[in-house]
Scaffold this motif. Sequence first.
Motif, PDB file in Angstrom:
ATOM      1  N   GLU A 259       0.849  -1.207   0.000  1.00 27.45           N
ATOM      2  CA  GLU A 259       0.000   0.000   0.000  1.00 27.45           C
ATOM      3  C   GLU A 259       0.881   1.253   0.000  1.00 27.45           C
ATOM      4  N   GLN A 260       1.934   1.215   0.833  1.00 26.81           N
ATOM      5  CA  GLN A 260       2.800   2.400   0.938  1.00 26.81           C
ATOM      6  C   GLN A 260       3.483   2.725  -0.378  1.00 26.81           C
ATOM      7  N   LYS A 263       0.947   4.096  -2.921  1.00 29.49           N
ATOM      8  CA  LYS A 263       0.530   5.440  -2.517  1.00 29.49           C
ATOM      9  C   LYS A 263       1.642   6.474  -2.804  1.00 29.49           C
ATOM     10  N   ARG A 266       2.007   6.862  -6.720  1.00 30.14           N
ATOM     11  CA  ARG A 266       0.856   7.424  -7.429  1.00 30.14           C
ATOM     12  C   ARG A 266       0.517   8.806  -6.900  1.00 30.14           C
ATOM     13  N   ASP A 267       0.372   8.911  -5.580  1.00 31.13           N
ATOM     14  CA  ASP A 267      -0.183  10.146  -5.013  1.00 31.13           C
ATOM     15  C   ASP A 267       0.873  11.208  -4.761  1.00 31.13           C
TER      16      ASP A 267
END
Length: 513
Positions: A259-260, A263, A266-267
Motif C-alpha cells: 500500500e505504501q 501510494k 501514485r499520489d
Amino acid sequence: MPATVFVLDFGAQYSQLIARRVREIGIYCEIVPYDATWESLKARQPVAFILSGGPESTLVEGAPDCDEAILNSGVPIFGICYGMQLIARKLHAELVPLAKAEYGPAMLHVDGAGDPLFAGAPLESRVWMSHGDSVVKLPEGFVTLASTERCRVAAMGDAGRKIYGTQFHPEVAHTQIGRAVLDNFLHGIAGIVSDWKMESFVERSIAEIREKVGEANVICALSGGVDSAVAATLVSRAIGRQLTCIFVDHGLLRKNEAEQVVKAFRDVLHLNVIAVDARKRFLDKLAGIEDPERKRIIIGHEFIAVFDEEAAKIPNVQFLVQGTLYPDVIESKTPDSKAGHKIKSHHNVGGLPEKMKLALIEPLRALFKDEVREVGRVLGLPEAIVERQPFPGPGLAVRIIGDITEERLALVRDADAIVRAEIDAAILDPKPWQYFAVLTPVKSVGVMGDGRTYANLVAVRAITSEDGMTADWARLPHELLERISTRIVNEIQGVNRVAYDITSKPPATVEWE
Ligand code: XMP
C-alpha cells in the motif's frame, strides 16, 4: 555535454572507486573499456584520462593495451599501478617483475616535492600498494617523484606532456594523500574546473533519456526499493506519461509495504503505476518448496510472467528501466571478458530484457548507493523512500527458512515490523545498514504462564555495511535487544524464543535464505 574524465578500465577492482573519487572532486567521470579508441571519445570533450590498475602484467605477451592515439592526444593522463606501467612500457621504459609482489600498506617518500602532483602533501605518508612489476628505468622526459622502500619509482611524471603515474593507489582510503594527489592532478595539472554536481547528473540523464526514447513507451518494475524508485522518477521526469511503472505485489513484502509503495508513487510522485495483486499466484507456486535456490528461481520466473502479461497491454513498448547500480554490475576481472558486464544472478529482473526483447535504460549504472540517494533527494523523493534499507527482490522468501505459507509469512512480517520499529526509534551510531527478522525452521521448548510451549525460533539480524558486499553484525545495545525480544515473544503467537545473529559477512551472508 560536460567536460569528462575517462577512466580506461583494465579490469581493476578499484575502477569504480576512481570514478567515484573524481565525481567527489566535482568533475564528471565515466568508466570505459581499456581499448576504447581516441576516435570514439574525442567528441565527448575528454579533459583527462586515467588508466586504471589491472590484474595482468604488462610484461606478458598480449597484455591489455590502450590506443596509442590517446597517449599522443595531448590530453593529460594519469596511470595508476598497471596504468602507470603501461605508460612506462609504451614510452620505452624498463620494467622488471618483482621477486615478491608488494601488496598492502607502505611508507611513501616524496622525492619530487616541487612537483605539482604532490603540492601540499607531506614528505612521508602511508600509501596502498598492490603490484608485481616495477619500473626501474624511466621513460624519456620523466622524473621520479616518489618512492617506497621496495619500489624505487612509486610515482613518476612528465610535467611537459602532463603525463603522470603512481604505483600506489590514490583512490583507496588507505592512501593518506590519495585525495590530494587526485585533486592536484585534476585541478593543478590538468586545469579542470570542478563544476559538476548531482543536479548536473540529473539534467544530463534527463536529456539523454529523452533522446534515446523518442516517441516510444517505456516500462519499469517498481519494487519499492530506493534504486528502482530513483530510476523510475528520473525517467518519468524525462518522458512523463510515456513511462508506465508496474508494481507486482508478490505477497512477499513487509507489513503494509504494498500500500505504501503504491501510494507514494501514485499520489506523491504522480507516476503512472499499474499495481498487480499476484499474491495468490506466487504463494501457490511456492507451496511446499524449501530449497532457497528453487524459491528464487520460481519467484524470478513468476515475476517475469506477471510483468510480461501486464506489459503486453501497453502499446509500442521498446525500453525497460532498471535501477542497476555500479556494485550490481559485476566487473569481470579479466579484461578479455570486458564485454561480459553481468548483472548479479540474484538481481531481480535480470531475465526480463531478453525475454521481452527490450532495450535497457539504466540511468544509475555508474553510481553507488549513497550517490543514488543523493540523486533521489535532488529529485525530491520523500526521505522515507530515499533512506529505505535495502530489501531483496525475492522479499521475505529469503527470510523464511523452509516452507512459505500464509501463517509463516504473517509471523515473519510481524516480527520484522517490531525489529524495524524498535531500531528506527533508537538513536544509534552507526545506524545499522540493514535490520530484519528471520523465521527459522527450528522449534524449541519454552514455558509461558504455567504451560509448556513448543514454538518457533525467530532470529534477528542487524548489520553494518557500506555496500552489502561485506558486513559486520551491529553491536546493538542490550536493552534494545531485550525490548525487541520481549515484544516479539509477547506480541506474536507462535514464537517463544529469539536469537541474535552475531556473524559477519564473510563467512556468513546478510540474508539467511
Ligand atoms: P547477501 O545475502 O548476498 O546479501 O549477503 C547482500 C545484500 O544484497 C541483498 N540481496 C538482494 N538484493 N535482490 C536484491 O536486490 C536479491 O535477490 C537479493 N538477495 C540479497 C541483501 O539484502 C543484502 O543487502
